[in-house]
Motif scaffolding. Structure first.
Motif, PDB file in Angstrom:
ATOM      1  N   ASP A   1       0.852  -1.186   0.000  1.00  0.00           N
ATOM      2  CA  ASP A   1       0.000   0.000   0.000  1.00  0.00           C
ATOM      3  C   ASP A   1       0.890   1.239   0.000  1.00  0.00           C
ATOM      4  O   ASP A   1       1.582   1.526   0.982  1.00  0.00           O
ATOM      5  CB  ASP A   1      -0.889  -0.031   1.252  1.00  0.00           C
ATOM      6  CG  ASP A   1      -1.870   1.130   1.316  1.00  0.00           C
ATOM      7  OD1 ASP A   1      -1.672   2.115   0.575  1.00  0.00           O
ATOM      8  OD2 ASP A   1      -2.817   1.062   2.119  1.00  0.00           O
ATOM      9  N   ALA A   2       0.885   1.980  -1.111  1.00  0.00           N
ATOM     10  CA  ALA A   2       1.754   3.158  -1.241  1.00  0.00           C
ATOM     11  C   ALA A   2       1.420   4.245  -0.226  1.00  0.00           C
ATOM     12  O   ALA A   2       2.214   5.141   0.015  1.00  0.00           O
ATOM     13  CB  ALA A   2       1.647   3.727  -2.657  1.00  0.00           C
ATOM     14  N   MET A   3       0.229   4.160   0.385  1.00  0.00           N
ATOM     15  CA  MET A   3      -0.194   5.203   1.316  1.00  0.00           C
ATOM     16  C   MET A   3       0.327   4.986   2.739  1.00  0.00           C
ATOM     17  O   MET A   3       0.136   5.828   3.603  1.00  0.00           O
ATOM     18  CB  MET A   3      -1.720   5.290   1.337  1.00  0.00           C
ATOM     19  CG  MET A   3      -2.306   5.731   0.005  1.00  0.00           C
ATOM     20  SD  MET A   3      -4.102   5.793   0.026  1.00  0.00           S
ATOM     21  CE  MET A   3      -4.371   7.301   0.948  1.00  0.00           C
ATOM     22  N   VAL A  57       7.383  -6.266  -6.626  1.00  0.00           N
ATOM     23  CA  VAL A  57       6.380  -5.536  -5.845  1.00  0.00           C
ATOM     24  C   VAL A  57       5.309  -4.956  -6.763  1.00  0.00           C
ATOM     25  O   VAL A  57       5.603  -4.538  -7.891  1.00  0.00           O
ATOM     26  CB  VAL A  57       7.064  -4.388  -5.058  1.00  0.00           C
ATOM     27  CG1 VAL A  57       6.050  -3.460  -4.399  1.00  0.00           C
ATOM     28  CG2 VAL A  57       8.025  -4.949  -4.014  1.00  0.00           C
ATOM     29  N   ILE A  58       4.064  -4.969  -6.281  1.00  0.00           N
ATOM     30  CA  ILE A  58       2.977  -4.224  -6.928  1.00  0.00           C
ATOM     31  C   ILE A  58       2.583  -3.115  -5.960  1.00  0.00           C
ATOM     32  O   ILE A  58       2.257  -3.385  -4.799  1.00  0.00           O
ATOM     33  CB  ILE A  58       1.748  -5.111  -7.226  1.00  0.00           C
ATOM     34  CG1 ILE A  58       2.088  -6.168  -8.276  1.00  0.00           C
ATOM     35  CG2 ILE A  58       0.578  -4.252  -7.715  1.00  0.00           C
ATOM     36  CD1 ILE A  58       0.934  -7.102  -8.624  1.00  0.00           C
ATOM     37  N   LEU A  59       2.660  -1.879  -6.409  1.00  0.00           N
ATOM     38  CA  LEU A  59       2.257  -0.749  -5.561  1.00  0.00           C
ATOM     39  C   LEU A  59       0.776  -0.497  -5.754  1.00  0.00           C
ATOM     40  O   LEU A  59       0.327  -0.213  -6.872  1.00  0.00           O
ATOM     41  CB  LEU A  59       3.038   0.513  -5.933  1.00  0.00           C
ATOM     42  CG  LEU A  59       4.478   0.613  -5.445  1.00  0.00           C
ATOM     43  CD1 LEU A  59       5.111   1.876  -5.998  1.00  0.00           C
ATOM     44  CD2 LEU A  59       4.559   0.617  -3.922  1.00  0.00           C
ATOM     45  N   SER A  60       0.008  -0.615  -4.671  1.00  0.00           N
ATOM     46  CA  SER A  60      -1.418  -0.305  -4.771  1.00  0.00           C
ATOM     47  C   SER A  60      -1.654   1.115  -4.265  1.00  0.00           C
ATOM     48  O   SER A  60      -0.836   1.668  -3.536  1.00  0.00           O
ATOM     49  CB  SER A  60      -2.249  -1.303  -3.953  1.00  0.00           C
ATOM     50  OG  SER A  60      -1.999  -1.123  -2.572  1.00  0.00           O
ATOM     51  N   PRO A  93      12.496  -5.320  -7.636  1.00  0.00           N
ATOM     52  CA  PRO A  93      11.885  -4.260  -8.434  1.00  0.00           C
ATOM     53  C   PRO A  93      10.380  -4.097  -8.223  1.00  0.00           C
ATOM     54  O   PRO A  93       9.687  -5.041  -7.843  1.00  0.00           O
ATOM     55  CB  PRO A  93      12.157  -4.716  -9.865  1.00  0.00           C
ATOM     56  CG  PRO A  93      12.160  -6.214  -9.761  1.00  0.00           C
ATOM     57  CD  PRO A  93      12.768  -6.535  -8.421  1.00  0.00           C
ATOM     58  N   ILE A  94       9.913  -2.890  -8.480  1.00  0.00           N
ATOM     59  CA  ILE A  94       8.464  -2.644  -8.568  1.00  0.00           C
ATOM     60  C   ILE A  94       8.074  -3.060  -9.976  1.00  0.00           C
ATOM     61  O   ILE A  94       8.636  -2.559 -10.959  1.00  0.00           O
ATOM     62  CB  ILE A  94       8.133  -1.157  -8.331  1.00  0.00           C
ATOM     63  CG1 ILE A  94       8.590  -0.715  -6.936  1.00  0.00           C
ATOM     64  CG2 ILE A  94       6.629  -0.907  -8.504  1.00  0.00           C
ATOM     65  CD1 ILE A  94       8.640   0.788  -6.746  1.00  0.00           C
ATOM     66  N   LYS A  95       7.138  -3.986 -10.106  1.00  0.00           N
ATOM     67  CA  LYS A  95       6.760  -4.487 -11.444  1.00  0.00           C
ATOM     68  C   LYS A  95       5.496  -3.818 -11.977  1.00  0.00           C
ATOM     69  O   LYS A  95       5.363  -3.600 -13.183  1.00  0.00           O
ATOM     70  CB  LYS A  95       6.590  -6.010 -11.411  1.00  0.00           C
ATOM     71  CG  LYS A  95       7.902  -6.719 -11.059  1.00  0.00           C
ATOM     72  CD  LYS A  95       7.984  -8.119 -11.616  1.00  0.00           C
ATOM     73  CE  LYS A  95       9.359  -8.708 -11.393  1.00  0.00           C
ATOM     74  NZ  LYS A  95       9.585  -9.959 -12.112  1.00  0.00           N
ATOM     75  N   TYR A  96       4.568  -3.504 -11.068  1.00  0.00           N
ATOM     76  CA  TYR A  96       3.317  -2.854 -11.485  1.00  0.00           C
ATOM     77  C   TYR A  96       2.916  -1.796 -10.472  1.00  0.00           C
ATOM     78  O   TYR A  96       3.315  -1.862  -9.300  1.00  0.00           O
ATOM     79  CB  TYR A  96       2.168  -3.872 -11.598  1.00  0.00           C
ATOM     80  CG  TYR A  96       2.266  -4.798 -12.775  1.00  0.00           C
ATOM     81  CD1 TYR A  96       1.757  -4.440 -14.020  1.00  0.00           C
ATOM     82  CD2 TYR A  96       2.862  -6.057 -12.650  1.00  0.00           C
ATOM     83  CE1 TYR A  96       1.847  -5.297 -15.108  1.00  0.00           C
ATOM     84  CE2 TYR A  96       2.962  -6.917 -13.732  1.00  0.00           C
ATOM     85  CZ  TYR A  96       2.449  -6.535 -14.955  1.00  0.00           C
ATOM     86  OH  TYR A  96       2.541  -7.370 -16.038  1.00  0.00           O
ATOM     87  N   ALA A  97       2.115  -0.851 -10.933  1.00  0.00           N
ATOM     88  CA  ALA A  97       1.562   0.163 -10.030  1.00  0.00           C
ATOM     89  C   ALA A  97       0.082   0.336 -10.341  1.00  0.00           C
ATOM     90  O   ALA A  97      -0.323   0.399 -11.505  1.00  0.00           O
ATOM     91  CB  ALA A  97       2.288   1.490 -10.210  1.00  0.00           C
ATOM     92  N   SER A  98      -0.718   0.371  -9.289  1.00  0.00           N
ATOM     93  CA  SER A  98      -2.161   0.603  -9.429  1.00  0.00           C
ATOM     94  C   SER A  98      -2.383   2.108  -9.403  1.00  0.00           C
ATOM     95  O   SER A  98      -2.041   2.776  -8.433  1.00  0.00           O
ATOM     96  CB  SER A  98      -2.909  -0.064  -8.272  1.00  0.00           C
ATOM     97  OG  SER A  98      -4.279   0.188  -8.381  1.00  0.00           O
TER      98      SER A  98
END
Length: 447
Positions: free
Chosen positions: A223-225, A246-249, A270-275
């Motif tokens: 959770d990016a927040m 990592v997927i950043l939600s 690495p960060i692979k995806y971002a929501s």
């Protein structure tokens, strides 16, 4: 955007420097102090900030910057390059097993957005990579977790494998892989359980699932927040599970965003995806260079182009080109273009990807008002007869009254639309002539 505040501060630093001619050592040191404070306030890990500032300072204090004719631009270039490296450097794509099915294990704390991220990833792989994923309900503890995944599955038309809440998650994962082999599903995406905090029971279960199905990817949903907590969580999961990415939600939320800038440096993964939004289609491949450009106010035209290519139908684009050349562009085509633009996202999202767009300008864009106007345009055109759409010149006063009543709008709204269309037709007429037409043809061939 998550990095809005950080972006504003960094852009403010560079704005001050652009007002100067040559930069002296004090100018650079003052700028680096402000950059350091901006990063720390954005919740970037202090060790990461220290390393970043040291590298940029060393490069910025070199003769190349001091004697440059455009020192501020040179400094922006260095910061952009190092910011890209800090976030991850290269784009990191999903790995797929040579022997299908590929198993992707989703993990993370409860509330991080793991189940939604599972749905978003499944849709992304279906639409963009033509895969046939199977989502697996391995979270047997959270009330309604299985139901939530099944609802998502129906929405995106992706099958969900479930054995209920009374079966061991390790057994569910094993049976799901066997089911996927039998039915030709690839990849298998495991939605595992989360907790409100990291505990031994959770980690043991995840380690057992990993040992049983040997996943190609172990993706941690962060959770990016949650700021620095997110980095601590990422480090803990990585230490115990050896995550692959990592997927950043919730990256679209009102957050300082420092977690995203720290994850790669702290975990080495690495960060692979971002929501980037609430819609199930709002999952983007994470491009460190594009994210750095957005933060520094340099726009993100490449992502905008990607979005356009995803949403604009090539066959329809060719048909439109033909109509423009023959000067047959009508209100049906006008409506089609509006629909294509709406698929790309909100006005503020699109504008935010363009270089040089001021934050104040973005704030002045009333997304709700623009959405309303788009709906009005659709309603007005749909209230016209086929003949009126083909030949808007026949629309007189009485027809305008009928169309406005049928669309629930005012006569002046109908007049405004017809005026806009007339202006567009004139522009299309210019495009259809000589050099412009050749350019259009060349562009289409290049695509």
């Amino acid at each position: 955007m998550a990095f809005e505040s950080l972006g504003d501060k960094l852009q403010g630093v560079f704005k001050k420097l652009r007002g100067k001619g040559k930069l002296n050592e004090k100018d650079i040191k003052d700028a680096m102090r402000e950059i350091k404070l901006a990063l720390l306030e954005a919740d970037v890990n202090f060790k990461v900030v220290k390393e970043f500032v040291n590298i940029v300072s060393e490069k910025a204090l070199g003769q190349e910057i001091m004697e440059s004719l455009t020192p501020a631009q040179q400094l922006v270039k260095i910061v952009n390059e190092e910011l890209t490296q800090m976030i991850g450097g290269e784009v990191s794509r999903l790995e797929f097993s040579q022997k299908p099915p590929t198993v992707i294990m989703m993990c993370g704390l409860q509330g991080a957005g793991k189940t939604t991220a599972t749905g978003k990833l499944a849709l992304n792989l279906t639409k963009k990579m033509n895969k046939r994923p199977l989502m697996v309900a391995c979270d047997v503890y959270r009330p309604a977790a299985i139901k939530q995944l099944e609802v998502l599955g129906k929405q995106i038309q992706v099958p969900v494998f479930s054995m209920g809440a009374d079966v061991n998650p390790v057994t569910i994962a094993k049976e799901a892989v066997a089911h996927a082999i039998k039915h030709g599903n690839d990849p298998v995406i495991l939605d595992t359980a989360g907790r409100l905090h990291i505990d031994e029971q959770l980690m043991d279960e995840l380690a057992n699932i990993k040992a049983e199905v040997n996943p190609t990817e172990i993706l941690l949903v962060v959770d990016a927040m949650t700021g620095q907590d997110a980095v601590n969580v990422a480090k803990s999961f990585n230490d115990q599970l050896d995550i692959t990415g990592v997927i950043l939600s919730k990256l679209d939320g009102d957050t300082r965003g420092g977690a995203a800038l720290s994850v790669k440096q702290v975990t080495g993964k690495p960060i692979k995806y971002a929501s980037v939004g609430e819609k199930l289609s709002d999952l983007e491949q994470f491009h460190p260079d594009r994210m750095a450009s957005r933060i520094l106010g340099m726009g993100d035209v490449l992502t905008l182009i990607d979005k356009a290519q995803e949403t604009i139908d090539e066959k329809k684009a060719q048909e439109l080109e033909e109509k423009i050349r023959k000067q047959q562009f009508d209100l049906d085509d006008f409506l089609e273009q509006f629909k294509q633009i709406r698929k790309m996202g909100s006005f503020s999202q699109i504008l935010g990807m363009l270089p040089g767009i001021d934050k104040k300008m973005l704030e002045s864009v009333d997304t709700e008002e623009n959405e309303k106007k788009m709906l009005h345009i659709e309603a007005i055109i749909q209230s016209m007869t086929q003949e009126e759409r083909r030949k808007p010149s026949i629309i007189g006063a009485s027809r305008k009254v009928r169309i406005s009543k049928g669309s629930g709008t005012r006569v002046q709204d109908v007049n405004q639309l017809l005026k806009q269309f007339e202006q567009m037709q004139k522009m299309m007429k210019q495009l259809s002539g000589g050099r412009q037409a050749k350019m259009l043809k060349r562009l289409r061939k290049r695509k």
